[in-house]
Design a protein around this motif. Structure first.
Motif, PDB file in Angstrom:
ATOM      1  N   ASN A 143       0.823  -1.205   0.000  1.00 32.18           N
ATOM      2  CA  ASN A 143       0.000   0.000   0.000  1.00 32.18           C
ATOM      3  C   ASN A 143       0.855   1.252   0.000  1.00 32.18           C
ATOM      4  OD1 ASN A 143      -2.674  -0.321  -0.403  1.00 32.18           O
ATOM      5  ND2 ASN A 143      -3.270  -0.199   1.733  1.00 32.18           N
ATOM      6  N   GLU A 144       2.155   1.062  -0.098  1.00 29.13           N
ATOM      7  CA  GLU A 144       3.098   2.175  -0.183  1.00 29.13           C
ATOM      8  C   GLU A 144       3.949   1.995  -1.427  1.00 29.13           C
ATOM      9  OE1 GLU A 144       5.313   2.140   3.428  1.00 29.13           O
ATOM     10  OE2 GLU A 144       3.558   2.531   4.666  1.00 29.13           O
ATOM     11  N   ASP A 158       0.953   6.105  -7.670  1.00 30.99           N
ATOM     12  CA  ASP A 158       0.253   7.109  -6.870  1.00 30.99           C
ATOM     13  C   ASP A 158      -1.198   7.222  -7.327  1.00 30.99           C
ATOM     14  OD1 ASP A 158      -0.003   9.153  -4.900  1.00 30.99           O
ATOM     15  OD2 ASP A 158       0.326  10.675  -6.445  1.00 30.99           O
ATOM     16  N   ASN A 165      -7.121   3.146  -2.335  1.00 34.66           N
ATOM     17  CA  ASN A 165      -7.217   3.496  -0.917  1.00 34.66           C
ATOM     18  C   ASN A 165      -8.490   4.276  -0.595  1.00 34.66           C
ATOM     19  OD1 ASN A 165      -4.860   2.119  -0.362  1.00 34.66           O
ATOM     20  ND2 ASN A 165      -3.583   3.941  -0.520  1.00 34.66           N
TER      21      ASN A 165
END
Length: 184
Positions: A143-144, A158, A165
């Motif tokens: 998730n990063e 991104d 998200n």
């Protein structure tokens, strides 16, 4: 002497031909004349569909507002995993997609290029904007965005992770039951 002159003439001719082929397709600024598809979607016509998961089981379609948590069920009804959701900031997604020109990305694009991170299982993404579809397969379940990903990959991730998200943080997503099957 004639041989040396002939050899020198051949080398010069070869060098000139090579220079010409290197600059053919470049304009004065050094950029290529090959056309990169431009982002020409009007904001009012813009929509996106994001499908993701180990088995591409989750999805969202901004045209219909259909949010699907999973397509794979055992005991529950498939309808329990479907909700209607109005994406709250679709204009932000439009601007992000336009700023990175998603039309310039390959139809099969691996955004984690440069990163050594791998997970098993992996996740697949299919991202569609109007008439452009980009498939990203075998991506790490993260998730990063790792630091070692290319700048182009970071921009694309991104965009994807902003959408994903937002969806999984929504009340509609949280109201649906947890998947019965994580992956097979």
């Amino acid at each position: 002497m004639k041989f040396k002159t002939l050899l020198l003439s051949s080398v010069i001719c070869f060098a000139l031909c090579s220079c010409n082929s290197l600059t053919q397709g470049e304009n004065n600024s050094g950029s290529s004349n090959s056309s990169v598809p431009s982002f020409s979607v009007a904001q009012e016509d813009f929509y996106f569909v994001l499908t993701w998961g180990v088995q591409k089981d989750s999805s969202y379609d901004s045209r219909t507002g259909t949010l699907i948590k999973t397509k794979y069920v055992r005991e529950r009804q498939p309808e329990e995993y479907i909700a209607t959701y109005q994406y709250p900031n679709i204009n932000e997604i439009y601007e992000m997609a336009k700023s990175i020109n998603v039309y310039s990305y390959a139809d099969d694009y691996y955004p984690y290029e440069g990163s050594l991170i791998m997970t098993s299982p992996s996740v697949d993404y299919v991202f569609e904007i109007n008439d452009k579809t980009i498939a990203s397969n075998d991506c790490p379940i993260l998730n990063e965005i790792p630091d070692d990903v290319t700048e182009r990959g970071k921009e694309y991730l991104d965009l994807l992770l902003t959408i994903k998200n937002t969806l999984i943080a929504s009340d509609e997503w949280k109201a649906m039951p947890d998947p019965e099957i994580l992956y097979d």
